[in-house]
Design a protein around this motif. Structure first.
Motif, short mmCIF file in Angstrom:
data_model
loop_
_atom_site.label_atom_id
_atom_site.label_comp_id
_atom_site.label_asym_id
_atom_site.label_seq_id
_atom_site.Cartn_x
_atom_site.Cartn_y
_atom_site.Cartn_z
N ARG A 184 41.28 44.14 37.22
CA ARG A 184 40.62 44.11 38.63
C ARG A 184 38.99 44.44 38.33
N ALA B 251 37.67 41.22 37.80
CA ALA B 251 37.48 40.19 38.91
C ALA B 251 36.78 40.83 39.83
N GLY B 252 36.00 42.05 39.53
CA GLY B 252 34.99 42.46 40.43
C GLY B 252 35.66 43.03 41.70
N LEU B 253 37.01 43.33 41.54
CA LEU B 253 37.65 44.16 42.60
C LEU B 253 37.51 45.55 42.53
N ARG C 146 32.38 36.35 40.19
CA ARG C 146 33.23 35.94 41.11
C ARG C 146 32.57 35.09 42.22
N ARG C 147 31.39 35.17 42.55
CA ARG C 147 30.80 34.21 43.31
C ARG C 147 30.66 32.97 42.84
N ARG D 54 32.60 31.67 41.18
CA ARG D 54 34.03 31.12 41.06
C ARG D 54 34.43 30.70 39.50
N TYR E 61 36.67 32.72 38.13
CA TYR E 61 38.32 32.83 37.48
C TYR E 61 39.11 32.63 38.78
N TYR F 162 42.94 34.20 40.12
CA TYR F 162 43.75 35.49 39.92
C TYR F 162 45.00 35.25 40.40
N PHE G 154 48.50 37.28 41.41
CA PHE G 154 48.99 38.49 41.46
C PHE G 154 50.22 39.16 41.08
N LEU H 274 44.02 26.53 50.45
CA LEU H 274 43.21 27.72 50.84
C LEU H 274 41.83 28.03 49.98
N PRO H 275 41.96 28.32 48.89
CA PRO H 275 40.58 28.46 48.11
C PRO H 275 39.70 27.08 48.12
N ILE I 288 37.99 27.56 51.59
CA ILE I 288 36.98 28.55 51.80
C ILE I 288 35.77 28.14 50.85
N MET I 289 35.97 27.42 49.63
CA MET I 289 35.04 27.05 48.99
C MET I 289 34.16 25.64 49.27
N ARG J 254 47.59 27.51 43.01
CA ARG J 254 46.51 27.98 43.86
C ARG J 254 45.41 28.38 43.05
#
Lengths: 281, 261
Positions: free
Chosen positions: B54, B57-59, B78-79, B81, B83, B85, B87, B104-105, B108-109, B152
């Protein structure tokens, strides 16, 4: 006496038919599934009719359904006028405004802790106000016509809608929100693609509860001042004239309108939240 | 730090402040992951393996030390893109079809619609899910859902794949199958994979490098470079080399536990 006997006989026969149908090999067919509740409903009406005629109940206490049906059929223009006034104008306008603003406020509340602590108690406060008290005030503020009824409806549906939406916006899982974060999704992207869809089962719960609340609110609000049309106005004046058959006709209109309204919202829900375990079936 | 390190951590530490006092989730973690590595993180619960992922991932924000991902801070990576992830649970959105979830990604991108279609087709092929585009997640088995979630994560073609016990909830037969597929996918795409697991055979079978961690505070106990070849059929797990590596991992886990007390 013969009316009473007829009613009892009809009841026994209908009961027997329904039991036979429900236990027959055809019980899963569409026709039987429809027939059983229809037979039940017809039986209720027939027994009602027979008992009222047989015991000679005064029409002021309980008119027979046939009298109500005749009144309904001969008063269609008035009933339609009342329906448009109370349902289309008062209820629907208030419902759309109230539910729409509640969702908007819920999104604002969800975004800001400050609003959450400030606005939720205010919403709660408004919900606790008795409609008997607010309706005359709304009539003073917004006039006798449907606008004041819509305002009462807004006050009634706002809080249940707000609470449900706020809860729904918290319904997405932490993991799904983390996922959106790994995509560097913006607040609005997360809201539109994750949190609002996840909130839909809650939002529709609120919408369904609000359908009946809205109709009740609009009818009751007319008791406190109304132009000479509207379902609530008609009920209160016809009661005064002891024309109970007209009151029952209005009740029938309200029952049909309320059921169709609820059914329509439930149908939309089925389409929107088809993915939810409660809808998959 | 070497220049080919994709992920480099130096004296990394992360302390959570809780009501019961501070919890040292990570302490003095030093690690370099090279491009194309398959690195497994193994250790008991609370050893910080998920927390480390995490942080990459910058979480989570580290409270000490430094970490770079592709030479950038985790947030910048992260910004950019850098990686994908995966879960523990598939976490697919039930209101979207399998294709919709993989898309979905990409939505968004801001990929173009044509590009989205192309990529969805490609990654679903990669995880063997062609023909399931229009199914909804709840119509698929757990293993297929997890494969969709991997698709995904692959869709936007990041160089790094971070996987947090992706097969933990699946039964052993499905898990074997997915492990084999994952190795093939890794060989075909050349991605750098960081993989958290509880399973010693899984870690040894998959990895070029195994990081054994120990809890309280979470830190690295041992880093094992696997002598196994990159090409790995399932029955490699019965060879002496495999068993030797597994033995060393088990020893490391046991020794790590001995620190407790």
């Amino acid at each position: 006496m013969s009316w009473l006997l007829f009613a009892m006989l009809f009841w026994v026969v209908a009961l027997w038919v329904n039991i036979r149908l429900a236990n027959s090999s055809l019980s899963e067919t569409r026709a039987v599934k429809l027939a059983v509740p229809v037979i039940f409903g017809v039986t209720v009406l027939v027994v009602w009719e027979g008992v009222v005629r047989g015991l000679e109940v005064p029409p002021v206490i309980l008119p027979p359904p046939s009298a109500i049906a005749v009144k309904f059929a001969t008063s269609l223009p008035i009933l339609w006028e009342d329906f448009v006034q109370t349902f289309i104008k008062g209820t629907l306008t208030g419902y759309i405004l109230g539910c729409g603003s509640a969702v908007a406020v819920a999104i604002a509340i969800d975004r800001s802790d400050f609003l959450q602590r400030g606005l939720l108690p205010v919403g709660n406060f408004i919900a606790a106000l008795p409609i008997i008290g607010t309706a005359p005030i709304m009539v003073m503020w917004f006039g006798f016509d449907w606008q004041s009824k819509a305002a009462v409806v807004v006050a009634m549906v706002f809080f249940p809608m707000l609470v449900n939406t706020v809860q729904g916006l918290a319904a997405s899982e932490a993991m799904q929100r983390d996922l959106m974060k790994t995509y560097s999704a913006s607040y609005w992207q997360t809201l539109l693609k994750l949190r609002l869809p996840a909130a839909m089962p809650f939002i529709f719960n609120g919408l369904k509860i609000s359908t009946t609340l809205a109709l009740i609110g609009a009818i009751v609000a007319e008791f406190f001042g109304s132009p000479i049309r509207g379902m609530g106005f008609r009920i209160s004046t016809e009661v005064g004239r002891l024309a109970l058959d007209m009151v029952w006709a209005e009740i029938a209109v309200a029952a049909i309108a309320g059921s169709v309204f609820y059914g329509a919202v439930a149908l939309i829900e089925k389409g929107v939240t088809f993915w939810h375990p409660s809808q998959r079936g | 730090m070497t220049s080919d390190a994709v992920i480099a951590a130096r004296d990394l530490g992360l302390t959570f402040q809780t009501n019961d006092g501070p919890v040292h989730a990570l302490k003095d973690v030093n690690l370099q992951i090279a491009r194309g590595d398959f690195v497994s993180f193994i250790g008991p619960s609370g050893c910080g393996k998920t927390t480390f992922l995490r942080v990459v991932a910058g979480l989570e924000e580290p409270t000490a030390g430094q970490i770079t991902v592709n030479g950038m801070s985790p947030d910048e990576a992260r910004r950019a893109r850098a990686y994908g992830y995966v879960f523990q649970a598939a976490g697919l959105f039930p209101w979207r079809t399998i294709a919709g979830n993989v898309k979905l990604p990409l939505e968004i991108m801001g990929f173009t619609r044509a590009e989205q279609e192309k990529r969805v087709k490609k990654v679903l092929q990669l995880v063997d899910l062609e023909g399931f585009e229009r199914k909804f997640p709840w119509q698929l088995s757990g293993g297929m859902q997890q494969r969709a979630s991997i698709a995904r994560a692959l869709a936007f073609d990041a160089d790094i794949l971070l996987m947090d016990e992706p097969f933990g909830a699946l039964d052993e037969i499905v898990r074997d199958h997915l492990n084999e597929q994952l190795l093939k996918l890794w060989a075909r795409t050349g991605k750098t994979i960081a993989f958290v697991t509880h399973s010693i055979p899984e870690a040894v079978y998959l990895s070029t490098k195994i990081v054994v961690m120990s809890p309280r505070p979470g830190r690295i106990h041992d880093v094992i470079e696997s002598p196994l070849p990159r090409e790995r059929p399932l029955d490699i797990r019965d060879t002496p080399e495999f068993l030797e590596v597994a033995h060393r991992v088990r020893e490391g886990l046991r020794a790590g536990h001995a620190y407790e007390g």
